[in-house]
Design a protein around this motif. Structure first.
Motif: not given
Length: 358
Positions: A197-215
Motif C-alpha cells: 500500500l505504501l508503494a502505491i502511495y509513493i507512486c501517486t506522490v511520485n507522479y504528482i512530482l513529475g516522476n522526479k522524487w529525489i528519494l
C-alpha cells in the motif's frame, strides 16, 4: 520462412488450448523452434551488445557470474551463437521440467510464452537466466528446500543483480513469523500488505512530482552505484504514461490470483492452498517495484522475474477449470495480458520479426 512456421506452431498450440486438448509432438516442435531461434538470432536489439560482451570488448559492468559463463564457453571454443543456443536450451528445459511438475499442458505454456516473453528472453540473455533460476528457487521453496532456494538465488545474483529483489523476499519468508515479529505482536504478511500500500502511495506522490522524487533517485544510487553508467542510463529520462501498461498487466495478474485465493479458501481446495498463498505474496511483493517502473520502464524486469512462476500457477488454474465460458475467459484474459508486453510503447512489434528473420 521461420516467421511463418513460428506463427503456424503458435496457432496450433492455441487451437489445442481452446479445445482443451494436448499434443506432445506440437510441444516438441515448439521447443525446437525456440532453441533454433536462440541459436541463430542476430536481429534482436541487444544482440551486438551481448556479442561484444562475449568477445570481451565490453565487460566493465557485467556481473562476475555471467563473465564466468563466458570464460568457460570461450575456453571450450564455443561461438557466440552456440552460447546463445545453450543458454536458451538449458533455461527452456528447466522451465518445462518445473512446469511439468504442476501441469502437463505444454501447449498452454508455449501459447503464452510465444506471444511476447520468448522474444524478451532471446533479446536479454541474463534476464532469461534470472527468470529461470528464480522459478527454480521457488520450486525448491515449494518442496521445503529453502537452503537450495537461497543458494540458487545467491548464484543468480552473480549473473543479474536484480535477483537481490527476490532474495530479499525469500529471506523475509512470509510463511513464518520470527521471534522479533512475535515479540512485536505483528505478522510478516500484514507488514508486506502495508508495504505494498505504501508503494502505491509513493507512486501517486511520485507522479504528482513529475516522476522526479529525489528519494527514489537516492535509493537507486545505493543499488546501482553513484556515478555509474547504469544510474545515468536509468535516470536520464522519465516515463509519462508507459508505466500504466505494466501497472495494468501486473494488476490484472494480481486480481486473478486474489480471486483464486478466495476461491481456494471458500471451497477448501487444500491441494492448491500452499501454492496459492506463495503466489499471492510474491505478487504482492512485486508491487514494491512499481515506483521504480514509473521512472524508467526497464525496471519492469524486477517484476518480470516471476513471469514463469505465474505461468505455472495459471496453468494449474486453467486445468482445474471445466471447459465452459469461465475456461475461455481465463484463456482470453491471459492471452490479452501477454499481448500487453508487445505494445509498441513498450517493446515494439518489429522485435518479433527482427528476431525470427535475423
Amino acid at each position: 520462412m521461420l516467421v511463418i512456421l513460428f506463427n503456424v506452431i503458435w496457432l496450433l498450440n492455441l487451437s489445442l488450448v481452446l479445445l482443451k486438448r494436448q499434443n506432445k509432438v506440437i510441444a516438441l516442435f515448439s521447443m525446437i523452434i525456440a532453441i533454433y531461434t536462440f541459436l541463430y538470432n542476430t536481429g534482436s536489439n541487444d544482440y551486438h551488445m551481448y556479442e561484444a560482451i562475449y568477445e570481451l570488448k565490453n565487460t566493465s559492468e557485467v556481473e562476475v557470474g555471467f563473465k564466468l559463463l563466458i570464460t568457460i564457453a570461450r575456453f571450450c571454443g564455443i561461438s557466440f551463437g552456440v552460447f546463445q543456443g545453450l543458454i536458451g536450451g538449458i533455461c527452456l528445459s528447466i522451465n518445462l521440467w518445473i512446469f511439468g511438475n504442476y501441469s502437463k499442458n505444454y501447449n498452454l505454456f508455449f501459447t503464452l510464452y510465444f506471444i511476447s516473453q520468448f522474444f524478451t528472453d532471446v533479446n536479454l540473455l541474463r534476464n532469461c537466466i534470472m527468470r529461470t533460476l528464480v522459478l527454480l528457487s521457488f520450486y525448491y521453496l515449494m518442496n521445503s528446500c529453502k537452503t537450495k532456494a537461497i543458494i540458487t538465488l545467491l548464484i543468480t545474483v552473480t549473473i543479474h543483480r536484480a535477483t537481490i529483489f527476490y532474495l530479499i523476499f525469500l529471506l523475509y519468508d512470509v510463511s513464518k513469523d520470527s521471534t522479533f515479529f512475535k515479540m512485536m505482536n505483528i505478522k510478516k504478511r500484514k507488514v508486506l500488505k502495508y508495504a505494498a500500500l505504501l508503494a502505491i502511495y509513493i507512486c501517486t506522490v511520485n507522479y504528482i512530482l513529475g516522476n522526479k522524487w529525489i528519494l527514489l533517485r537516492n535509493l537507486a544510487k545505493l543499488y546501482l552505484g553513484n556515478g555509474s553508467g547504469k544510474f545515468d542510463y536509468y535516470f536520464s529520462t522519465t516515463t509519462r504514461f508507459g508505466f500504466l501498461i505494466y501497472f495494468i498487466l501486473f494488476g490484472t495478474y494480481f486480481l486473478i490470483i486474489y480471486y483464486s485465493k478466495n476461491k481456494v479458501k471458500k471451497y477448501n481446495m487444500y491441494k492448491f492452498s500452499e501454492l496459492t498463498d506463495w503466489i499471492y505474496y510474491i505478487n504482492l511483493f512485486v508491487i514494491l517495484s512499481f515506483p521504480m517502473m514509473m521512472i524508467n520502464l526497464d525496471f519492469h524486469r524486477l517484476a518480470n522475474g516471476i513471469y514463469f512462476i505465474n505461468i505455472v500457477y495459471f496453468a494449474v488454474l486453467i486445468e482445474s477449470s471445466k471447459k465452459n465460458l469461465f475456461y475461455y475467459l481465463w484463456v482470453l484474459v491471459l492471452i490479452l495480458c501477454n499481448y500487453l508486453w508487445r505494445l509498441p510503447i513498450v517493446q515494439g512489434w518489429d522485435q518479433k520479426f527482427l528476431i525470427l528473420a535475423g
